[in-house]
Write an enzyme that holds these catalytic residues in place. Structure first.
Site, PDB file in Angstrom:
ATOM      1  N   GLU A 107       0.824  -1.251  -0.009  1.00 62.09           N
ATOM      2  CA  GLU A 107      -0.033   0.023   0.076  1.00 62.09           C
ATOM      3  C   GLU A 107       0.986   1.358   0.012  1.00 62.09           C
ATOM      4  O   GLU A 107       1.846   1.357   0.554  1.00 62.09           O
ATOM      5  CB  GLU A 107      -0.920   0.183   1.181  1.00 62.09           C
ATOM      6  CG  GLU A 107      -2.069  -1.028   1.394  1.00 62.09           C
ATOM      7  CD  GLU A 107      -1.778  -2.359   1.894  1.00 62.09           C
ATOM      8  OE1 GLU A 107      -0.961  -2.236   2.352  1.00 62.09           O
ATOM      9  OE2 GLU A 107      -2.747  -3.124   1.758  1.00 62.09           O
ATOM     10  N   TYR A 119       7.998   2.224  -7.299  1.00 62.53           N
ATOM     11  CA  TYR A 119       7.363   0.922  -7.394  1.00 62.53           C
ATOM     12  C   TYR A 119       7.072   0.539  -8.749  1.00 62.53           C
ATOM     13  O   TYR A 119       7.136  -0.468  -9.513  1.00 62.53           O
ATOM     14  CB  TYR A 119       6.087   0.962  -6.601  1.00 62.53           C
ATOM     15  CG  TYR A 119       6.248   1.257  -5.129  1.00 62.53           C
ATOM     16  CD1 TYR A 119       7.395   0.591  -4.490  1.00 62.53           C
ATOM     17  CD2 TYR A 119       5.441   1.923  -4.346  1.00 62.53           C
ATOM     18  CE1 TYR A 119       7.825   0.771  -3.087  1.00 62.53           C
ATOM     19  CE2 TYR A 119       5.637   2.129  -2.942  1.00 62.53           C
ATOM     20  CZ  TYR A 119       6.764   1.624  -2.251  1.00 62.53           C
ATOM     21  OH  TYR A 119       6.994   1.740  -1.096  1.00 62.53           O
TER      22      TYR A 119
HETATM   23  C1  LIG Z   1      10.530   6.258  -1.477  1.00 62.06           C
HETATM   24  C2  LIG Z   1      12.005   6.158  -0.874  1.00 62.06           C
HETATM   25  C3  LIG Z   1      12.168   4.712  -0.134  1.00 62.06           C
HETATM   26  C4  LIG Z   1      12.929   6.047  -2.362  1.00 62.06           C
HETATM   27  O1  LIG Z   1      14.147   5.630  -1.863  1.00 62.06           O
HETATM   28  P1  LIG Z   1      15.580   6.288  -2.844  1.00 62.06           P
HETATM   29  O2  LIG Z   1      16.486   5.485  -2.342  1.00 62.06           O
HETATM   30  O3  LIG Z   1      15.400   7.804  -2.611  1.00 62.06           O
HETATM   31  O4  LIG Z   1      15.055   5.726  -4.225  1.00 62.06           O
HETATM   32  P2  LIG Z   1      16.039   5.592  -5.666  1.00 62.06           P
HETATM   33  O5  LIG Z   1      16.891   6.449  -5.606  1.00 62.06           O
HETATM   34  O6  LIG Z   1      16.226   3.942  -5.668  1.00 62.06           O
HETATM   35  O7  LIG Z   1      14.864   6.205  -6.426  1.00 62.06           O
HETATM   36  C5  LIG Z   1      14.082   5.157  -7.142  1.00 62.06           C
HETATM   37  C6  LIG Z   1      13.032   5.760  -8.132  1.00 62.06           C
HETATM   38  O8  LIG Z   1      12.129   6.411  -7.108  1.00 62.06           O
HETATM   39  C7  LIG Z   1      11.574   7.546  -7.768  1.00 62.06           C
HETATM   40  N1  LIG Z   1      12.109   8.700  -6.800  1.00 62.06           N
HETATM   41  C8  LIG Z   1      12.651   8.691  -5.637  1.00 62.06           C
HETATM   42  N2  LIG Z   1      12.931   9.806  -5.198  1.00 62.06           N
HETATM   43  C9  LIG Z   1      12.452  10.836  -5.943  1.00 62.06           C
HETATM   44  C10 LIG Z   1      12.163  12.189  -5.983  1.00 62.06           C
HETATM   45  N3  LIG Z   1      12.672  12.962  -4.904  1.00 62.06           N
HETATM   46  N4  LIG Z   1      11.780  12.747  -6.954  1.00 62.06           N
HETATM   47  C11 LIG Z   1      11.127  12.226  -7.916  1.00 62.06           C
HETATM   48  N5  LIG Z   1      11.275  10.815  -8.015  1.00 62.06           N
HETATM   49  C12 LIG Z   1      11.898  10.062  -7.102  1.00 62.06           C
HETATM   50  C13 LIG Z   1      12.245   7.603  -9.110  1.00 62.06           C
HETATM   51  O9  LIG Z   1      11.300   7.185 -10.107  1.00 62.06           O
HETATM   52  C14 LIG Z   1      13.515   7.071  -8.736  1.00 62.06           C
HETATM   53  O10 LIG Z   1      13.990   6.224 -10.074  1.00 62.06           O
HETATM   54  P3  LIG Z   1      15.106   7.367 -10.990  1.00 62.06           P
HETATM   55  O11 LIG Z   1      15.960   7.882 -10.270  1.00 62.06           O
HETATM   56  O12 LIG Z   1      15.351   6.208 -12.086  1.00 62.06           O
HETATM   57  O13 LIG Z   1      13.955   8.224 -11.599  1.00 62.06           O
HETATM   58  C15 LIG Z   1      12.554   7.338  -0.094  1.00 62.06           C
HETATM   59  O14 LIG Z   1      12.275   8.367  -0.861  1.00 62.06           O
HETATM   60  C16 LIG Z   1      11.978   7.427   1.127  1.00 62.06           C
HETATM   61  O15 LIG Z   1      12.414   6.847   2.249  1.00 62.06           O
HETATM   62  N6  LIG Z   1      10.723   8.310   1.453  1.00 62.06           N
HETATM   63  C17 LIG Z   1      10.112   8.398   2.689  1.00 62.06           C
HETATM   64  C18 LIG Z   1       9.619   7.164   2.896  1.00 62.06           C
HETATM   65  C19 LIG Z   1       8.497   6.485   1.969  1.00 62.06           C
HETATM   66  O16 LIG Z   1       7.625   7.273   1.228  1.00 62.06           O
HETATM   67  N7  LIG Z   1       8.235   5.170   2.118  1.00 62.06           N
HETATM   68  C20 LIG Z   1       7.516   4.471   1.039  1.00 62.06           C
HETATM   69  C21 LIG Z   1       6.063   4.167   1.923  1.00 62.06           C
HETATM   70  S1  LIG Z   1       4.977   3.229   0.974  1.00 62.06           S
END
Ligand SMILES: CC(C)(COP(=O)(O)OP(=O)(O)OC[C@H]1O[C@@H](n2cnc3c(N)ncnc32)[C@H](O)[C@@H]1OP(=O)(O)O)[C@@H](O)C(=O)NCCC(=O)NCCS
Length: 150
Positions: A107, A119
């Protein structure tokens, strides 16, 4: 940042709980993560900084019958945007394949576009909505990635 994805153990919990607290409005406590690690149906990984062994992020799922339910994922604020979230989810997907699960589900808040993008990039597709799923009142999108036909 050079890191490795390793199974979460008790020693990681204080840092995991801190990231959780810094990230979510209603965070899981250290005790809740400790409890998660005691169950045999849970699978948790952390991204560990190779240099200083600090925790950069974590993700976990529940293995229920033949499917995986992603319970939690977060990356430390200063380590985002470097592929760590992708590596963590890919590790869960790899584990799910090894265990011959038919798919993975999660979710995600309707307002959390960054996580939705992550995702979607990894093959998850929206399959439904849970109204008011979060304690904040936000709706959740239910997403699935299917790994094998049954
Ligand atoms: C969501 C989260 C886990 C992503 O982790 P991350 O290490 O930054 O992700 P990645 O560097 O592997 O990025 C993967 C993809 O996510 C998307 N993404 C991540 N951060 C982004 C940003 N700030 N803006 C736009 N797209 C973003 C992009 O599609 C990216 O792929 P790309 O770089 O090829 O475009 C992180 O932002 C986080 O911890 N967020 C807060 C907690 C959260 O929301 N958890 C999910 C609950 S369902």
């Amino acid at each position: 940042m050079i890191y490795s994805i390793v199974p979460m153990t008790k020693k990681h919990i204080p840092e995991v709980a801190q990231i959780e607290q810094d990230t979510f409005p209603i965070p899981w406590s250290a005790e809740m993560f400790d409890n998660e690690l005691r169950h045999d149906y849970t699978v948790y990984f952390v991204a560990e900084n190779i240099t200083d062994k600090s925790v950069l992020g974590y993700a976990g799922m529940w293995h229920i019958v033949n499917e995986g339910q992603i319970a939690n994922i977060a990356v430390r604020d200063d380590a985002r945007g470097q592929g760590i979230g992708t590596s963590l989810i890919n590790r869960l997907i790899r584990t799910a394949r090894q265990r011959e699960m038919m798919g993975l589900t999660l979710e995600v808040s309707i307002n959390n576009r960054n996580a939705q993008r992550l995702y979607t990039k990894l093959g998850f597709k929206p399959e439904g909505i849970r109204k008011g799923y979060y304690e904040t009142g936000e709706d959740a999108i239910i997403m699935w990635v299917y790994l094998r036909c049954v």
